[in-house]
Design an enzyme around this catalytic site. Structure first.
Site, PDB file in Angstrom:
ATOM      1  N   ASP A 125      -6.985   4.522  -4.606  1.00 35.16           N
ATOM      2  CA  ASP A 125      -7.676   4.397  -3.312  1.00 35.16           C
ATOM      3  C   ASP A 125      -8.267   5.791  -3.063  1.00 35.16           C
ATOM      4  OD1 ASP A 125      -7.952   2.502  -0.820  1.00 35.16           O
ATOM      5  OD2 ASP A 125      -7.412   4.414   0.060  1.00 35.16           O
ATOM      6  N   LYS A 178       0.861  -1.187   0.000  1.00 35.84           N
ATOM      7  CA  LYS A 178       0.000   0.000   0.000  1.00 35.84           C
ATOM      8  C   LYS A 178       0.894   1.233   0.000  1.00 35.84           C
ATOM      9  CE  LYS A 178      -4.380   1.256   0.206  1.00 35.84           C
ATOM     10  NZ  LYS A 178      -5.574   0.650  -0.367  1.00 35.84           N
ATOM     11  N   THR A 224     -15.147  -2.477  -7.014  1.00 39.60           N
ATOM     12  CA  THR A 224     -15.233  -2.617  -5.552  1.00 39.60           C
ATOM     13  C   THR A 224     -16.693  -2.551  -5.098  1.00 39.60           C
ATOM     14  OG1 THR A 224     -13.074  -1.585  -5.417  1.00 39.60           O
ATOM     15  CG2 THR A 224     -14.294  -1.795  -3.360  1.00 39.60           C
TER      16      THR A 224
HETATM   17  P1  NDP Z   1     -12.878   8.134  -2.889  1.00 43.09           P
HETATM   18  O1  NDP Z   1     -11.780   9.086  -2.704  1.00 43.09           O
HETATM   19  O2  NDP Z   1     -13.412   7.921  -4.255  1.00 43.09           O
HETATM   20  O3  NDP Z   1     -14.093   8.481  -1.916  1.00 43.09           O
HETATM   21  C1  NDP Z   1     -13.933   8.517  -0.537  1.00 43.09           C
HETATM   22  C2  NDP Z   1     -15.238   8.961   0.071  1.00 43.09           C
HETATM   23  O4  NDP Z   1     -15.161   8.846   1.497  1.00 43.09           O
HETATM   24  C3  NDP Z   1     -15.568  10.402  -0.208  1.00 43.09           C
HETATM   25  O5  NDP Z   1     -16.940  10.548  -0.200  1.00 43.09           O
HETATM   26  C4  NDP Z   1     -14.939  11.130   0.974  1.00 43.09           C
HETATM   27  O6  NDP Z   1     -15.513  12.401   1.224  1.00 43.09           O
HETATM   28  C5  NDP Z   1     -15.228  10.158   2.087  1.00 43.09           C
HETATM   29  N1  NDP Z   1     -14.197  10.278   3.123  1.00 43.09           N
HETATM   30  C6  NDP Z   1     -12.872  10.035   2.991  1.00 43.09           C
HETATM   31  N2  NDP Z   1     -12.223  10.256   4.143  1.00 43.09           N
HETATM   32  C7  NDP Z   1     -13.165  10.656   5.009  1.00 43.09           C
HETATM   33  C8  NDP Z   1     -13.125  11.001   6.376  1.00 43.09           C
HETATM   34  N3  NDP Z   1     -11.975  10.998   7.069  1.00 43.09           N
HETATM   35  N4  NDP Z   1     -14.313  11.336   6.963  1.00 43.09           N
HETATM   36  C9  NDP Z   1     -15.472  11.319   6.270  1.00 43.09           C
HETATM   37  N5  NDP Z   1     -15.558  10.982   4.967  1.00 43.09           N
HETATM   38  C10 NDP Z   1     -14.428  10.651   4.356  1.00 43.09           C
HETATM   39  O7  NDP Z   1     -12.348   6.757  -2.267  1.00 43.09           O
HETATM   40  P2  NDP Z   1     -12.863   5.280  -2.522  1.00 43.09           P
HETATM   41  O8  NDP Z   1     -14.328   5.273  -2.739  1.00 43.09           O
HETATM   42  O9  NDP Z   1     -11.973   4.656  -3.529  1.00 43.09           O
HETATM   43  O10 NDP Z   1     -12.508   4.589  -1.127  1.00 43.09           O
HETATM   44  C11 NDP Z   1     -13.421   4.531  -0.029  1.00 43.09           C
HETATM   45  C12 NDP Z   1     -13.005   3.415   0.906  1.00 43.09           C
HETATM   46  O11 NDP Z   1     -12.993   2.176   0.199  1.00 43.09           O
HETATM   47  C13 NDP Z   1     -11.610   3.549   1.517  1.00 43.09           C
HETATM   48  O12 NDP Z   1     -11.614   2.981   2.810  1.00 43.09           O
HETATM   49  C14 NDP Z   1     -10.756   2.691   0.599  1.00 43.09           C
HETATM   50  O13 NDP Z   1      -9.573   2.245   1.232  1.00 43.09           O
HETATM   51  C15 NDP Z   1     -11.723   1.543   0.346  1.00 43.09           C
HETATM   52  N6  NDP Z   1     -11.443   0.736  -0.839  1.00 43.09           N
HETATM   53  C16 NDP Z   1     -11.388   1.299  -2.080  1.00 43.09           C
HETATM   54  C17 NDP Z   1     -11.145   0.510  -3.178  1.00 43.09           C
HETATM   55  C18 NDP Z   1     -11.174   1.046  -4.567  1.00 43.09           C
HETATM   56  O14 NDP Z   1     -11.111   0.242  -5.509  1.00 43.09           O
HETATM   57  N7  NDP Z   1     -11.319   2.342  -4.781  1.00 43.09           N
HETATM   58  C19 NDP Z   1     -10.849  -0.939  -3.035  1.00 43.09           C
HETATM   59  C20 NDP Z   1     -11.035  -1.450  -1.702  1.00 43.09           C
HETATM   60  C21 NDP Z   1     -11.284  -0.618  -0.647  1.00 43.09           C
HETATM   61  P3  NDP Z   1     -14.744  13.709   0.696  1.00 43.09           P
HETATM   62  O15 NDP Z   1     -14.817  13.642  -0.782  1.00 43.09           O
HETATM   63  O16 NDP Z   1     -15.498  14.865   1.275  1.00 43.09           O
HETATM   64  O17 NDP Z   1     -13.351  13.586   1.234  1.00 43.09           O
END
Ligand code: NDP
Length: 449
Positions: free
Chosen positions: A164, A124, A207
């Site tokens: 991510d 990672k 995902t």
């Molecule tokens: P994105 O950046 O596309 O979206 C993240 C989302 O979560 C946004 O809506 C963001 O809001 C919100 N967010 C992030 N950090 C915070 C926080 N500290 N408090 C509140 N809201 C938060 O990321 P992904 O959708 O790709 O990833 C989301 C989760 O899924 C993560 O845990 C990631 O590790 C996991 N994941 C992702 C994969 C992938 O293929 N993308 C694969 C497996 C797991 P804002 O925009 O306002 O920051």
């Protein structure tokens, strides 16, 4: 005893790394029955070896912003374990990124990748850079500066990063371009690429779609399904958007999404096209969703009270936490169960705290832990690597069907392993032990390294 000793040593050695400690505690505690059953793991010091990354790279990223000021960020790539394949795992760009977060994610990735049935090790990386509010030019210069160091550590057979939080198609494009420029090579060295330059169909959806497929598998075993059910989702990024889309395909109704500033409760059902426009194209706050849709209610994050008025207080049949780690605490878990929630499938990594997870396990609801439920993303990344290696592209149906099969087999493997250890509904135990045994046995086969 052995397991506890290793956990305590990690806590003493890395006192400030709370997220890493949490991930180690969660995984190692559930491995105890497997360790007891087969002495070879202790004899080969497998746990002590697993909790220390093969290699940790920490570097400076220096770039120039639009006003001509020099900016400095931290860069990380943690290559955790390559016993069953090249290191594989995403890059996260978010101001909260530090060594503990990248280590917890890298550690989890070892077991997740093992479960996918594909040959991928765990790694990672990321940076404390915040893409939010930055111009395209600034994001491009940052990505190029990040790759100026990263390129010497990665390779199609060595380490293959992906996206991510904060890293989507745009960022992967800038990083891939810089890799190509620096090395003069067109290698499948990153996944999540654009379709015309080596990307795979279904990678953006993987995902979220995979998480919903996993939820369906858990429910199917109990004679239930998502059809006609109300579901809640947190987050509004890549995972959340495609979770909502797949829920509609299966006849369910997602009613919530959130971002770091607030949440939307839309009783009429989340408008996925509007969500994509706001989050994938305009990159604006969810407040705009409420302005565009009168049926939606917006609540600011600063007004949340755990268990009372956040996403998890909305009554639902199934919940899909898809934002970030530790976003669902004990009070939220209690409220979900009181409201009759029957299924929690984790799209985000480690979104439930240890206490929330324990409550779900005790309640014996369908609880799909992240490393199993969200493995669809890295699985399709693995399929992207396979397509790159063969210089062929598969059509949408082929990738989606393979993703579906992989999610079915992850569920079957975790569920059968849970049954083998006498705790049939505990997929935390099942997924951890199933993921662990493959990696641990490979480590033993390959000698003391
Ligand atoms: P994105 O950046 O596309 O979206 C993240 C989302 O979560 C946004 O809506 C963001 O809001 C919100 N967010 C992030 N950090 C915070 C926080 N500290 N408090 C509140 N809201 C938060 O990321 P992904 O959708 O790709 O990833 C989301 C989760 O899924 C993560 O845990 C990631 O590790 C996991 N994941 C992702 C994969 C992938 O293929 N993308 C694969 C497996 C797991 P804002 O925009 O306002 O920051």
């Amino acid at each position: 005893m052995y397991v506890n000793n290793v956990i305590e040593k990690i806590k003493a050695k890395h006192p400030g790394q709370k997220e890493f400690q949490q991930a180690v505690e969660e995984v190692l505690t559930s491995l105890a029955p497997a360790i007891q059953k087969d002495k070879k793991y202790q004899e080969n010091a497998i746990l002590e070896r697993l909790v220390v990354p093969d290699r940790q790279i920490h570097f400076r990223v220096t770039w120039v912003d639009d006003s001509g000021c020099v900016q400095v960020n931290q860069g990380y790539r943690i290559e955790f374990n390559s016993a069953i394949g090249p290191y594989k795992g995403g890059l996260r760009f978010h101001p909260s990124v530090n060594e503990s977060i990248i280590k917890f994610l890298g550690f989890e990735q070892i077991f997740k990748n093992s479960l996918t049935t594909l040959a991928m090790g765990g790694g990672k990386g990321g940076s404390d850079f915040d893409p939010k509010g930055k111009s395209d030019g600034e994001v491009m210069r940052f990505c190029q500066a990040f790759m100026n160091e990263l390129y010497r550590h990665i390779g199609a057979h060595t380490d293959v990063p992906a996206g991510d939080i904060g890293v989507g198609g745009r960022e992967i494009g800038y990083m891939f371009g810089q890799y190509r420029k620096l090395t003069n090579r067109f290698d499948g060295v990153l996944t999540g690429k654009g379709l015309s330059w080596g990307g795979s169909l279904v990678r953006p959806e993987a995902t979220g779609y995979g998480c919903v497929y996993f939820a369906e598998e858990m429910l199917k075993e109990r004679g239930e399904s998502l059809s006609g059910k109300v579901c809640t989702i947190s987050g509004s990024g890549n995972v959340a958007i495609y979770t909502a889309e797949k829920l509609y395909h299966l006849g369910a109704k997602p009613v919530s999404v959130s971002d770091s500033k607030g949440m939307i409760y839309d009783e009429a059902g989340i408008d996925v096209a509007l969500l994509k426009e706001l989050k994938e194209i305009k990159r604006v706050s969810l407040e705009e969703y409420a302005k565009a849709k009168p049926s939606a209610k917006y609540t600011k994050a600063s007004d949340y009270k755990p268990g009372t008025n956040g996403v998890w207080s909305i009554p639902c049949f199934a919940a899909f936490p898809s934002a970030t780690e530790n976003e669902l605490g004990l009070d939220d878990a209690k409220t979900l169960l009181q409201n009759g929630c029957k299924c929690v499938a984790e799209g985000a990594n480690m979104p439930s705290t240890l206490q929330a997870m324990d409550l779900f396990l005790k309640a014996k609801i369908c609880y799909g832990p992240a490393k199993a439920a969200n493995a669809g993303g890295v699985a399709v990344s693995g399929l992207e690597m396979a397509q790159n290696a063969s210089m062929r592209s598969w059509d949408f149906e082929m990738v989606d069907k393979t993703l579906h099969n992989i999610m079915e087999s992850i569920f079957a493997n975790a569920s059968e392993t849970a049954k083998e250890f006498g705790d049939p509904t505990n997929l935390v135990l099942g997924a951890n032990i199933a993921g662990f045994r493959k990696v641990a046995n490979a480590m033993i086969d390959q000698g003391v390294l």
